[in-house]
Design an enzyme around this catalytic site. Structure first.
Site, short mmCIF file in Angstrom:
data_model
loop_
_atom_site.label_atom_id
_atom_site.label_comp_id
_atom_site.label_asym_id
_atom_site.label_seq_id
_atom_site.Cartn_x
_atom_site.Cartn_y
_atom_site.Cartn_z
N LYS A 35 0.86 -1.19 0.00
CA LYS A 35 0.00 0.00 0.00
C LYS A 35 0.89 1.23 0.00
CE LYS A 35 -3.24 2.31 3.11
NZ LYS A 35 -4.29 2.08 4.10
C1 R5P Z 1 -2.39 4.87 7.62
O1 R5P Z 1 -1.45 4.43 8.21
C2 R5P Z 1 -3.57 4.12 7.65
O2 R5P Z 1 -3.17 2.81 7.37
C3 R5P Z 1 -4.73 4.43 6.72
O3 R5P Z 1 -5.44 3.24 6.60
C4 R5P Z 1 -4.35 4.88 5.35
O4 R5P Z 1 -3.66 6.06 5.40
C5 R5P Z 1 -5.54 4.93 4.38
O5 R5P Z 1 -6.41 5.86 4.70
P1 R5P Z 1 -6.55 7.24 3.90
O6 R5P Z 1 -7.17 6.86 2.57
O7 R5P Z 1 -7.46 8.04 4.74
O8 R5P Z 1 -5.19 7.82 3.71
#
Ligand code: R5P
Length: 294
Positions: free
Chosen positions: A203
């Site tokens: 990710k």
């Molecule tokens: C960050 O460490 C978290 O894992 C969140 O799940 C990630 O940032 C995804 O969320 P967003 O789309 O709000 O950035």
């Protein structure tokens, strides 16, 4: 019960017909074990090859973020529209109905918050992950953070070892250090380090330029985080550009649950990720859905 007599003779041996052997659809994961392929096939749709993951693990470092104050009211209604949910064990046990039957991308590390120094993480117990029947172990990797790079890469490596033992894939989550720029050069480095250390899925963030170099140089699937809330049309544009440049999905939080119409937004994101909709088509759908569901 097996009978000694009266069994029908076996005769359909398919002589001359080669045994069917399915190609595994997910980039870089052809050689993982059966259980891991089963879990990955529930996270990623084997037809589109893509996934819409709904992330709401923010509270573990950020507390009650806007939109996550009452997850029972705001998140639970969104779960049915996701392919996979990303959350902590606290959220899982307290608000996620086990009957939702969605694969869990499980926040497997824990550590420092936004008030101190991010990324000083430890790992949880693999038995807890097995007990919760999770489908993926998510671990932060802070490449370039002088204080925590080593700890977090070691965490990833240990998680991959534990995950392989139990057939659970690992999601390497690239953190962003205070002094690091989210450009293709940095994201390419961070994602590649996660993949080379064994993560089966990565990710990371989308970047405006040369994102296709990041996805192309990463031997396993990449899903993008949404990041801070953008106007809905821009968030859909970003999702489309990421998929167009080789991402295998999104793991999106704030741009869904902080949207004016979160259900309309996750449905619009699905149109892009799974159905090949343009950002304009998805945004038109979103606007219509929002107006019809006021
Ligand atoms: C960050 O460490 C978290 O894992 C969140 O799940 C990630 O940032 C995804 O969320 P967003 O789309 O709000 O950035």
């Amino acid at each position: 019960m097996a009978d000694k007599e009266g069994n029908i003779d076996a005769k359909d041996f398919g002589i001359g017909i080669p045994q069917k052997s399915e190609h595994f659809f997910l980039k870089g994961n052809a050689n993982v074990d059966w259980g891991m392929k089963d879990r990955l096939s529930r996270i990623f749709n084997p037809k589109s090859g893509h996934s819409v993951m709904l992330a709401f693990d923010h509270g573990f470092i950020m507390g009650p973020t806007s939109g996550l104050e009452r997850m029972d009211l705001t998140i639970v209604p969104l779960i049915e529209y996701s392919d996979c949910i990303m959350c902590t064990r606290g959220a899982l046990r307290s608000i996620v109905p086990p009957t939702c039957c969605k694969p869990i991308s499980y926040r497997f590390d824990a550590g420092t918050s936004i008030l101190t120094d991010l990324n000083d993480q430890c790992l949880q117990d693999i038995e807890e992950a097995v007990r919760l029947n999770v489908s993926m172990l998510a671990v932060m990797v802070a490449v370039g953070d002088p204080n925590h790079e080593g700890i977090t890469v070691r965490n990833l490596s240990k998680t991959v070892d534990m995950g392989v033992r139990y057939g659970i894939p690992t999601l390497g989550v690239t953190a962003v250090g205070k002094n690091l720029v989210r450009d293709a050069r940095y994201l390419g480095l961070a994602t590649r380090i996660c993949a080379e250390n064994g993560a089966q899925v990565i990710k990371t963030y989308f970047c405006e330029e040369k994102f296709e170099q990041v996805t192309n140089a990463c031997p396993v699937p990449i899903v993008i985080a949404g990041g801070k809330k953008l106007p809905e049309a821009e968030a859909l544009q970003m999702a489309w550009r990421a998929i167009d440049q080789g991402a295998s999905g999104v793991d999106m939080g704030r741009n869904i649950f902080q949207a004016e119409a979160p259900i309309g937004m996750i449905k619009a994101v699905r149109m892009i990720v799974h159905d090949g909709a343009t950002p304009e088509q998805a945004y038109d759908f979103y606007q219509t859905w929002k107006n019809e569901n006021k």
